[in-house]
Design an enzyme around this catalytic site. Structure first.
Site, short mmCIF file in Angstrom:
data_model
loop_
_atom_site.label_atom_id
_atom_site.label_comp_id
_atom_site.label_asym_id
_atom_site.label_seq_id
_atom_site.Cartn_x
_atom_site.Cartn_y
_atom_site.Cartn_z
N HIS A 211 9.22 0.35 -5.81
CA HIS A 211 7.85 -0.66 -5.74
C HIS A 211 7.94 -0.88 -4.09
CE1 HIS A 211 4.70 -3.52 -6.35
NE2 HIS A 211 5.55 -4.09 -6.91
N ASP B 127 3.13 2.11 1.56
CA ASP B 127 4.60 1.94 2.21
C ASP B 127 5.21 2.98 3.08
OD1 ASP B 127 5.66 0.84 -0.84
OD2 ASP B 127 5.71 -0.40 0.84
N HIS C 283 1.49 7.25 -6.46
CA HIS C 283 1.21 6.08 -6.83
C HIS C 283 0.64 6.08 -8.41
CE1 HIS C 283 -0.89 2.25 -7.07
NE2 HIS C 283 -0.05 1.97 -5.77
C1 SDX Z 1 3.90 0.46 -4.31
O1 SDX Z 1 1.32 -0.19 -8.49
C2 SDX Z 1 0.98 -0.58 -7.44
O2 SDX Z 1 -0.14 -0.99 -6.91
C3 SDX Z 1 2.32 -0.82 -6.43
C4 SDX Z 1 2.04 -1.09 -4.84
C5 SDX Z 1 1.38 -2.37 -4.81
O3 SDX Z 1 0.61 -2.64 -3.74
O4 SDX Z 1 1.77 -3.52 -5.51
O5 SDX Z 1 0.72 -0.17 -4.51
C6 SDX Z 1 3.17 -0.96 -3.79
O6 SDX Z 1 4.79 -0.01 -4.97
C7 SDX Z 1 3.55 1.72 -3.76
C8 SDX Z 1 4.55 2.76 -4.52
C9 SDX Z 1 5.92 2.78 -3.51
N1 SDX Z 1 7.00 3.69 -4.11
C10 SDX Z 1 7.14 4.87 -3.71
O7 SDX Z 1 6.92 5.23 -2.73
C11 SDX Z 1 8.48 5.59 -4.31
C12 SDX Z 1 7.88 7.04 -4.38
N2 SDX Z 1 7.00 7.27 -5.40
C13 SDX Z 1 7.33 7.19 -6.87
O8 SDX Z 1 8.69 6.92 -7.17
C14 SDX Z 1 6.00 7.14 -7.85
O9 SDX Z 1 5.11 7.79 -7.27
C15 SDX Z 1 5.89 5.78 -8.22
C16 SDX Z 1 6.72 5.02 -8.90
C17 SDX Z 1 5.03 4.90 -7.13
C18 SDX Z 1 4.60 6.13 -9.24
O10 SDX Z 1 5.41 6.63 -10.47
P1 SDX Z 1 4.44 6.90 -11.73
O11 SDX Z 1 3.00 6.55 -11.91
O12 SDX Z 1 5.43 6.39 -13.05
O13 SDX Z 1 4.84 8.57 -11.83
P2 SDX Z 1 5.81 9.62 -12.24
O14 SDX Z 1 7.16 8.80 -11.54
O15 SDX Z 1 5.67 9.75 -13.59
O16 SDX Z 1 5.43 10.81 -11.41
C19 SDX Z 1 4.69 11.96 -11.96
C20 SDX Z 1 5.07 12.99 -11.43
C21 SDX Z 1 6.52 13.41 -11.68
O17 SDX Z 1 6.77 14.84 -11.76
P3 SDX Z 1 6.87 15.56 -13.22
O18 SDX Z 1 8.03 15.14 -13.87
O19 SDX Z 1 5.58 15.47 -13.67
O20 SDX Z 1 7.26 17.11 -12.85
O21 SDX Z 1 5.33 13.09 -9.98
C22 SDX Z 1 6.46 13.03 -9.49
C23 SDX Z 1 7.43 12.94 -10.54
O22 SDX Z 1 8.52 13.52 -10.44
N3 SDX Z 1 6.65 12.25 -8.44
C24 SDX Z 1 7.12 12.46 -7.11
C25 SDX Z 1 7.06 11.29 -6.52
N4 SDX Z 1 6.26 10.41 -7.02
C26 SDX Z 1 6.07 11.06 -8.45
N5 SDX Z 1 7.97 13.48 -6.69
C27 SDX Z 1 8.32 13.40 -5.38
N6 SDX Z 1 8.12 12.37 -4.71
C28 SDX Z 1 7.50 11.21 -5.14
N7 SDX Z 1 7.36 10.11 -4.39
#
Ligand code: SDX
Length: 429
Positions: A267, A362, A306
């Site tokens: 997050h 971010d 996201h």
């Molecule tokens: C914020 O919710 C909000 O609005 C949050 C926010 C706010 O203003 O409050 O916008 C702020 O928190 C932004 C997000 C910051 N986090 C990151 O940058 C961390 C990296 N991103 C993630 O870990 C992920 O994308 C999330 C946590 C942001 C979202 O996760 P989800 O929706 O639960 O998606 P998921 O983890 O189920 O991923 C779906 C697929 C998976 O692949 P498969 O298992 O289907 O093969 O996408 C892949 C994940 O492995 N994936 C990534 C990835 N993010 C998702 N693979 C590599 N790098 C990534 N960053």
């Protein structure tokens, strides 16, 4: 076309009419579907609430496919360019843009509530020299509830209002002091002759000069960054604020839960993780092998992806633009070249395209914060200061929502049942 589902339970042959309202069905209607009179009705299982609406809200609108973000109906692009953080905070909390009088009163009240009780300073000085600023902020915000015990009276509108003003006013003071603590520098008191973001910079960077003179271009960039972080509907930290707030605890305790949730690297902690990731990549030549590591699941491309945006996060675009303004003053950040090349490669790579992974808020913010001389562990404190009006607006909306109840989800029980207990002395004999 009737806005409803007809659900047939094949276990009993019974059909149920389930109304559709605002694109949702009520879990309570699903609860009426039973295999027999003496068995519990069905529940909805949704880990991480990926497809569950928890509330009705009129604060922030997001269209993840179109990359649209609006606060109280105003597009983020217009607010970032033409408004100020305190005006946006007023809009989020009160629902409308302020009149001149309302704005002047709002700014005055916030300006004159920036000081905290001297005991807070003593409390903060008790942390280790290398305490993470987010840990200090989480604890200090929660501790404020002990200085304002009347804040537990959440049913009183005037009381809610003064606590909201206090928290928006004091967050920069607490944040700046956590920054100064980590540097072993004396805490700087608020300077009420400066505006919100200018005063924040003064509490962060003032040394022996009589009065700190913030660079107006940095004040504008910081104010814009705070606007871009101000709210984001039901993100994890807002969900934490609402869940804790649903027990009718005081708003300081609820917001400290939001700070705790924001700390996580998935997050708000992602902005710190992005900087560490870019430093670890080190040069543009190392990007391909890093990307391979991500595709093999050894890494996450922090700052990408996201839950809602399946398109470019509109805030990332605006932050990238604000970065150019900051770099004019501070000189560019060499890591920017790695970030831009990383984005270019990721956006053309099937792995990321298929998963609709784009830069989020971010990805670029950390580059600006580093150029502003902030250490990575402080980046999420900046996010928390920006998000405070959003958390408080969502908390306030919760207190007024007649539909809301204490947050207490169900579970699917997977453990043992009906075991017989043997006392320890018999078990160990
Ligand atoms: C914020 O919710 C909000 O609005 C949050 C926010 C706010 O203003 O409050 O916008 C702020 O928190 C932004 C997000 C910051 N986090 C990151 O940058 C961390 C990296 N991103 C993630 O870990 C992920 O994308 C999330 C946590 C942001 C979202 O996760 P989800 O929706 O639960 O998606 P998921 O983890 O189920 O991923 C779906 C697929 C998976 O692949 P498969 O298992 O289907 O093969 O996408 C892949 C994940 O492995 N994936 C990534 C990835 N993010 C998702 N693979 C590599 N790098 C990534 N960053």
């Amino acid at each position: 076309m009737t806005e409803s589902l007809t659900v047939r339970d094949n276990r009993t042959g019974t059909e149920y009419e389930v109304p559709i309202t605002d694109g949702t069905i009520r879990a309570a209607d699903i609860g009426k579907i039973k295999a027999s009179e003496d068995t519990p009705g069905l529940a909805v299982y949704d880990p991480g609430f990926v497809n569950t609406a928890s509330c009705r809200s009129s604060i922030t609108y997001i269209d993840g496919d179109k990359g649209i973000l609006e606060y109280r109906g105003y597009p983020i692009e217009q607010l970032a360019e033409k408004s100020s953080f305190l005006e946006v905070a007023y809009l989020l909390i009160h629902g409308d843009l302020p009149t001149k009088e309302q704005y002047e009163a709002w700014v005055h009240h916030i300006t004159y509530h920036t000081f905290v009780h001297e005991n807070v300073k003593d409390f903060m000085q008790g942390f280790r020299y290398d305490a993470h600023p987010m840990g200090m902020l989480m604890a200090s915000v929660g501790a404020l509830s002990t200085f304002y015990p009347e804040s537990r009276n959440i049913s009183d509108a005037d009381n809610r209002n003064i606590q909201i003003i206090r928290m928006i006013a004091k967050m920069p003071t607490l944040g700046a002091w956590s920054f100064r603590h980590a540097q072993g520098k004396p805490y700087v008191y608020p300077d009420n002759s400066l505006d919100y973001s200018g005063n924040f910079l003064s509490m962060l960077f003032k040394m022996s000069e009589t009065q700190y003179e913030p660079d107006p271009r940095l004040v504008k960039a910081l104010d814009t960054l705070l606007i871009l972080h101000a709210d984001h509907e039901q993100n994890a930290s807002t969900n934490a604020v609402r869940s804790v707030g649903s027990t009718q605890v005081d708003p300081y305790s609820a917001v400290s839960a939001g700070v705790a949730a924001l700390f996580g690297p998935l997050h708000g902690g992602a902005n710190e993780a992005v900087l560490r990731m870019l430093k670890r990549i080190g040069t543009v030549d190392n990007i391909p092998s890093f990307i391979e590591g991500v595709k093999n699941g050894d890494e996450r491309l922090m700052g990408f992806g996201h839950r809602v945006y399946k398109n470019y996060d509109p805030r990332a675009k605006l932050i990238k633009k604000a970065a150019e303004d900051v770099f004019e003053v501070t000189g560019t950040n060499p890591l920017l070249d790695i970030a831009v090349e990383l984005e270019r490669i990721a956006l053309s790579d099937e792995y990321f395209v298929k998963r609709k992974l784009y830069p989020n808020v971010d990805f670029y913010s950390g580059l600006i914060y580093e150029a502003l001389q902030f250490p990575p562990e402080f980046f999420t404190v900046l996010f928390a200061i920006g998000r405070t009006p959003g958390w408080l607006a969502q908390w306030l909306e919760l207190t007024q929502d007649k539909e809301q109840k204490i947050a207490r989800p169900k579970q699917i029980y997977t453990g043992e049942r009906g075991l017989t207990f043997t006392p320890a002395e018999e078990r160990w004999a």
